[in-house]
Scaffold this active site. Structure first.
Site, mmCIF file in Angstrom:
data_model
loop_
_atom_site.group_PDB
_atom_site.id
_atom_site.type_symbol
_atom_site.label_atom_id
_atom_site.label_comp_id
_atom_site.label_asym_id
_atom_site.label_seq_id
_atom_site.Cartn_x
_atom_site.Cartn_y
_atom_site.Cartn_z
ATOM 1 N N ALA A 1 -4.804 4.464 6.878
ATOM 2 C CA ALA A 1 -6.050 4.370 6.087
ATOM 3 C C ALA A 1 -6.028 3.089 5.256
ATOM 4 C CB ALA A 1 -6.195 5.584 5.173
ATOM 5 N N GLY A 2 -4.894 2.849 4.604
ATOM 6 C CA GLY A 2 -4.779 1.670 3.736
ATOM 7 C C GLY A 2 -4.838 0.372 4.529
HETATM 8 P P1 ATP Z 1 -1.781 4.757 4.197
HETATM 9 O O1 ATP Z 1 -0.422 4.459 3.619
HETATM 10 O O2 ATP Z 1 -1.980 6.201 4.569
HETATM 11 O O3 ATP Z 1 -2.197 3.809 5.251
HETATM 12 P P2 ATP Z 1 -2.687 3.927 1.601
HETATM 13 O O4 ATP Z 1 -1.934 4.888 0.731
HETATM 14 O O5 ATP Z 1 -2.199 2.537 1.664
HETATM 15 O O6 ATP Z 1 -2.861 4.538 3.045
HETATM 16 P P3 ATP Z 1 -5.074 4.985 0.480
HETATM 17 O O7 ATP Z 1 -5.269 4.687 -0.961
HETATM 18 O O8 ATP Z 1 -4.600 6.361 0.837
HETATM 19 O O9 ATP Z 1 -4.180 3.849 1.117
HETATM 20 O O10 ATP Z 1 -6.442 4.772 1.271
HETATM 21 C C1 ATP Z 1 -7.094 3.524 1.356
HETATM 22 C C2 ATP Z 1 -8.587 3.774 1.397
HETATM 23 O O11 ATP Z 1 -8.874 4.611 2.526
HETATM 24 C C3 ATP Z 1 -9.145 4.490 0.179
HETATM 25 O O12 ATP Z 1 -9.494 3.594 -0.855
HETATM 26 C C4 ATP Z 1 -10.346 5.221 0.772
HETATM 27 O O13 ATP Z 1 -11.476 4.365 0.849
HETATM 28 C C5 ATP Z 1 -9.884 5.539 2.205
HETATM 29 N N1 ATP Z 1 -9.315 6.895 2.287
HETATM 30 C C6 ATP Z 1 -8.023 7.253 2.315
HETATM 31 N N2 ATP Z 1 -7.881 8.601 2.375
HETATM 32 C C7 ATP Z 1 -9.142 9.098 2.378
HETATM 33 C C8 ATP Z 1 -9.698 10.415 2.423
HETATM 34 N N3 ATP Z 1 -8.916 11.515 2.472
HETATM 35 N N4 ATP Z 1 -11.051 10.518 2.407
HETATM 36 C C9 ATP Z 1 -11.851 9.445 2.353
HETATM 37 N N5 ATP Z 1 -11.389 8.182 2.327
HETATM 38 C C10 ATP Z 1 -10.059 8.004 2.328
#
Ligand code: ATP
Ligand code: RIB
Length: 309
Positions: free
Chosen positions: A252-253
């Site tokens: 996601a990130g």
């Molecule tokens: P990962 O390590 O899982 O790749 P991350 O921890 O670096 O992710 P997050 O802050 O979890 O990053 O997510 C990045 C963006 O993705 C958030 O700002 C949001 O826009 C989107 N996102 C993540 N999880 C969700 C969710 N459960 N529902 C909606 N949007 C989400």
């Protein structure tokens, strides 16, 4: 079309689905399923750039093994420019163990392998592609990331950093001026000792980062709560989209930061760029896998049309 030089990691992900992770000393048997899928924070963002309509030149290091060959073929299929992908003769391709719990959350351990051998020589060669922007992550040696940032800075190329994974030992002071520095919640805590929960703690953490590095924007990713942006004077919280389902949050990130970077390069507007990244990430969390979950430009367009700006 924007040309982005992405200098970062490539891993094969071994994803295991489980109802819960084991306690220390506990063995669990769980037939929730396993899969080998393309991953790595750098590679996931490279896939995102290519699918979202950028010309992405990916500079990374693979091992001389079956995983490396599979990943290389996959990057080609995704439309990534692979001319600066190198192969190390000895170290194996990076491997990530992704433990996915029933609620879609994950815990990841990375064996970095060939990613640790990405050298200054490799990155100097890659700059021959004359990019519009350079995008860096920290799953490669920190010194290599700093060297890449310094080359970009000397050439006046804007630098975007997805600050993952984090270590409080990283000398962030050694980085040149950045366009965007973007950690998630736990990375922000690791860098600053402040867990960014509400506006006040986000602001404190962003302030603390500004004492250690020079950037136009700090963007703190906050999962389903959205992302916080601060430019040293003004701050804002940009909401996440409600995904159709939460299936797997891996990448996601990576998807968010790549989508935000590309849209920012196109529009120059950080808040609308963050919203675009949020739409891409919301689609990614509704699908299985890392790179495989990243949407295309057309899918993001349809999603925004359906859900609204
Ligand atoms: P990962 O390590 O899982 O790749 P991350 O921890 O670096 O992710 P997050 O802050 O979890 O990053 O997510 C990045 C963006 O993705 C958030 O700002 C949001 O826009 C989107 N996102 C993540 N999880 C969700 C969710 N459960 N529902 C909606 N949007 C989400
Ligand atoms: O951000 C998700 C990625 O982190 C996974 O694909 C895994 O390879 C690790 O690098």
């Amino acid at each position: 079309m924007k040309k982005i030089l992405l200098i970062g990691s490539a891993n094969m992900d071994l994803s295991m689905n489980m109802l819960r992770v084991p306690e220390p000393g506990e063995t669990l048997i769980d037939d929730g399923g396993i899969a080998y899928t393309p991953g790595g924070k750098g590679a996931n963002s490279a896939v995102a750039f290519a699918k979202l309509g950028a010309d992405c030149v990916f500079c990374t290091k693979l091992g001389k093994d079956a995983h490396g060959q599979k990943l290389f073929n996959y990057y080609k299929e995704c439309g990534i420019n692979t001319s600066h992908i190198k192969v190390d003769a000895e170290a194996p391709t990076g491997l990530a163990l992704v433990m996915k719990e029933a609620d879609g959350s994950n815990r990841i351990v990375v064996y970095p392998g060939a990613n640790t051998t990405l050298s200054n020589e490799n990155i100097i060669e890659a700059f021959a592609c004359n990019p519009d922007a350079v995008y860096l992550g920290f799953e490669i040696p920190f010194a290599t990331a700093v060297a890449a940032a310094k080359i970009a800075s000397a050439k006046n190329i804007p630098i975007f950093i997805d600050a993952a994974p984090a270590s409080k030992e990283y000398p962030l002071e050694s980085l040149p001026y950045l366009e965007v520095f973007s950690p998630n919640e736990t990375e922000t805590f690791e860098y600053t000792g402040i867990m960014p929960r509400g506006t006040e703690s986000c602001l404190k953490a962003a302030h603390s980062l500004f004492t250690r590095l020079k950037a136009k924007y700090i963007v703190i990713k906050l999962g389903s709560r959205g992302a916080f942006v601060y430019d040293g004077k003004h701050y804002d919280l940009v909401a996440a989209y409600k995904p159709d389902a939460v299936v797997d949050t891996t990448a996601a990130g990576d998807t968010f930061t790549a989508g935000m970077t590309l849209e920012y390069l196109r529009s120059g507007n950080i808040k609308s760029a963050m919203r675009y990244g949020a739409a891409a990430a919301a689609i990614a969390v509704s699908r299985k896998g890392a790179g495989a979950s990243v949407p295309t430009e057309a899918e993001v367009f349809d999603f925004i049309k359906r859900k609204g700006n």
